[in-house]
Design a protein around this motif. Structure first.
Motif, short mmCIF file in Angstrom:
data_model
loop_
_atom_site.label_atom_id
_atom_site.label_comp_id
_atom_site.label_asym_id
_atom_site.label_seq_id
_atom_site.Cartn_x
_atom_site.Cartn_y
_atom_site.Cartn_z
N THR A 75 -2.52 7.88 0.59
CA THR A 75 -3.33 6.77 0.07
C THR A 75 -2.93 5.48 0.76
O THR A 75 -1.88 5.40 1.38
CB THR A 75 -3.00 6.48 -1.42
N LEU A 76 -3.73 4.45 0.56
CA LEU A 76 -3.40 3.12 1.06
C LEU A 76 -2.18 2.58 0.31
O LEU A 76 -2.04 2.78 -0.89
CB LEU A 76 -4.59 2.19 0.88
N GLY A 77 -1.33 1.87 1.00
CA GLY A 77 -0.08 1.36 0.42
C GLY A 77 -0.18 -0.08 -0.05
O GLY A 77 -1.13 -0.80 0.28
N TYR A 78 0.83 -0.48 -0.81
CA TYR A 78 0.80 -1.79 -1.45
C TYR A 78 0.93 -2.97 -0.49
O TYR A 78 0.57 -4.09 -0.83
CB TYR A 78 1.89 -1.88 -2.50
N LEU A 106 -0.80 -3.46 1.97
CA LEU A 106 -2.17 -3.91 2.23
C LEU A 106 -2.68 -4.82 1.11
O LEU A 106 -3.46 -5.73 1.35
CB LEU A 106 -3.09 -2.70 2.40
N LEU A 107 -2.20 -4.56 -0.09
CA LEU A 107 -2.55 -5.43 -1.21
C LEU A 107 -1.96 -6.82 -0.98
O LEU A 107 -2.64 -7.84 -1.19
CB LEU A 107 -2.00 -4.82 -2.51
N ARG A 146 0.91 5.42 1.56
CA ARG A 146 1.81 6.00 0.59
C ARG A 146 1.46 7.47 0.46
O ARG A 146 0.29 7.83 0.50
CB ARG A 146 1.55 5.32 -0.76
N LYS A 184 -9.77 8.37 -2.78
CA LYS A 184 -8.56 7.56 -2.64
C LYS A 184 -7.42 8.29 -1.96
O LYS A 184 -6.55 7.66 -1.40
CB LYS A 184 -8.13 7.02 -4.00
N VAL A 223 -7.05 -0.89 -2.44
CA VAL A 223 -5.79 -0.46 -3.06
C VAL A 223 -5.88 -0.62 -4.57
O VAL A 223 -5.52 0.27 -5.33
CB VAL A 223 -4.59 -1.27 -2.51
N LEU A 224 -6.41 -1.76 -4.99
CA LEU A 224 -6.55 -1.99 -6.43
C LEU A 224 -7.57 -1.04 -7.05
O LEU A 224 -7.36 -0.51 -8.14
CB LEU A 224 -7.01 -3.42 -6.69
N LYS A 225 -8.68 -0.83 -6.35
CA LYS A 225 -9.72 0.04 -6.89
C LYS A 225 -9.23 1.48 -7.02
O LYS A 225 -9.65 2.21 -7.91
CB LYS A 225 -10.97 0.00 -6.01
N ASN A 226 -8.34 1.88 -6.12
CA ASN A 226 -7.79 3.24 -6.18
C ASN A 226 -6.88 3.43 -7.40
O ASN A 226 -6.62 4.55 -7.80
CB ASN A 226 -6.95 3.51 -4.92
N HIS A 227 -6.41 2.33 -7.93
CA HIS A 227 -5.38 2.35 -8.95
C HIS A 227 -6.02 2.45 -10.33
O HIS A 227 -6.29 1.45 -10.98
CB HIS A 227 -4.62 1.04 -8.85
N ASP A 228 -6.21 3.66 -10.84
CA ASP A 228 -6.97 3.76 -12.08
C ASP A 228 -6.27 3.14 -13.28
O ASP A 228 -6.91 2.77 -14.25
CB ASP A 228 -7.37 5.21 -12.39
#
Lengths: 251, 251
Positions: free
Chosen positions: B64-67, B69-70, B55, B23, A76-81
DNA sequence: CAAATTGTTCACGAATAGAAAACATCGTTT
DNA sequence: AAACGATGTTTTCTATTCGTGAACAATTTG
């Protein structure tokens, strides 16, 4: 239509129970919290364990979150540019202000700090990252809410307002007034709303479409931050201006 | 019995697809990869989105993967008391050896680096944390495998052996010999098996029950590590001895 | 502007999810 | 040491619902 898959929903809720619970939970406890039969919970757990989302402690026979969730959370973090993009600006802002700087993004009706860099001071205020909190509750998240349509703001505030200190906002009207002020000033400045003795200043990051992509906030002990308010604010606003320009925002 | 909840399993697999994919993914692409109908995938996605696990990008209509999961991934780390316990030892080991130090734990037939502290050198080797890899593939993970029952080792090796460099192990026999040597020496030392030009040394952490709880590894460019092999090894072994003692291990 | 591809919705029959109860396996208490 | 009480596990069974396939809508593409 709203026809969701019930067992999938149950499995999601099961996992989320662990967010505010001891690290290990048993079948009985989970079945109580989910209001499901023990057998059903057991099947959920067995399936989730086979996929690596849950792990069973061999000794206690109880269950914990599995490592696959660690992998997914990382992704999730890596997807977040914006996280990588913001890192150098945030580091610079910390070294210039000597206080905690956080990057905050919105998720539905909540907000999350996705990045933080702590103050170098030995005495410092810090926050937990990667954990959801209401959009109205902190300076960083109120900035995100301020630029959303009023209908959405009302929707968020209708969910109820939690107070954290004697100085927290207590009514929707009070918050909506604050949001209007944020739009007029272009930043938020507040003390004691979330933690007594703590002051935060936050400003929005605009992307090329003119939307607010995230917010940047400088937060610290009031007795250190208030005397330097103007200097810190100048640094913050200059930083978000630069960042928004880099993101393609044309005011 | 092996009667798992099929839709839960599908949802888990759907999420894991994102680990090795762009992503954002669409319904059609996901339905191909899962071998499910588009309608079924859509229902999965709708349910996961309602729970914050997925999301949807409003513009592209892709997912995409959602928060959430973070949040869950973060909780996995917080649950792991060995991470906090190990932090000061690992920092000390980095400052003494000037090389990358990682903490490695086992998850079923895989391993994961849960903590790393990079070498302070400007030229340095580094690794990705919070991502699964096979137990036989690195020095840190082979140490974990070495102290498991032989039946389990065979099971892991029967899943197939992937090679990474011309010097990677290629057969189960070769690996099992290496595992025997690890048990005899009490540590692993190897070069070029996972990355050419990289050397790692790893040693096990024993807990009070005598089980291997994790492994600690010092890894770096061979041309810098090999000349200092003895000094680094001494530091590593001293560190894990201390840590195991602190965990209640009595040899 | 037609064609193709996407995400979304719908209806229905086959598959299964979840309840309830019996079972097994601990640790504790008497 | 035996009885108890709690846990996790397994089983049986039927009402439920999951997943398919096709139609639909909303894009993007040639």
């Amino acid at each position: 239509m709203d026809h969701f898959l019930s067992s999938v929903r149950n499995s999601c809720r099961l996992l989320k129970i662990f967010l505010d619970a001891p690290k290990e939970l048993g079948v009985t406890e989970l079945s109580k919290r989910l209001q499901l039969s023990k057998g059903a919970v057991h099947k959920l757990l067995a399936t989730l364990e086979a996929e690596g989302f849950i792990r069973q402690n061999e000794k206690t026979r109880q269950y914990t979150l599995g490592y696959t969730l660690l992998e997914l959370g990382n992704k999730v973090l890596k997807n977040h540019d914006i996280v990588d993009f913001a890192a150098p600006y945030i580091n610079r802002l910390v070294s210039r202000t000597q206080e905690l700087v956080v990057l905050c993004v919105q998720d539905v009706t909540d907000a999350i700090y996705v990045t933080k860099v702590d103050s170098p001071h030995p005495i410092r205020f810090t926050v937990e990252t990667h954990r959801r909190f209401p959009l109205y509750s902190t300076s960083a998240s109120r900035v995100l809410l301020a630029y959303k349509p009023e209908s959405f703001q009302d929707e968020v505030l209708a969910e109820g307002i939690r107070t954290y200190t004697p100085y927290s906002f207590t009514s929707a009207d009070e918050i909506k007034l604050a949001l209007r002020e944020i739009r007029e000033r272009g930043y938020e400045f507040s003390s004691d709303r979330r933690n007594v003795g703590v002051t935060g200043m936050a400003a929005p990051l605009f992307d090329s479409t003119g939307e607010v992509a995230a917010s940047v906030s400088v937060i610290g002990p009031s007795d250190r931050v208030l005397p330097q308010k103007d200097a810190i604010l100048r640094e913050l606003l200059e930083t978000v201006r630069e960042m928004s320009a880099e993101l393609g925002y044309r005011p």
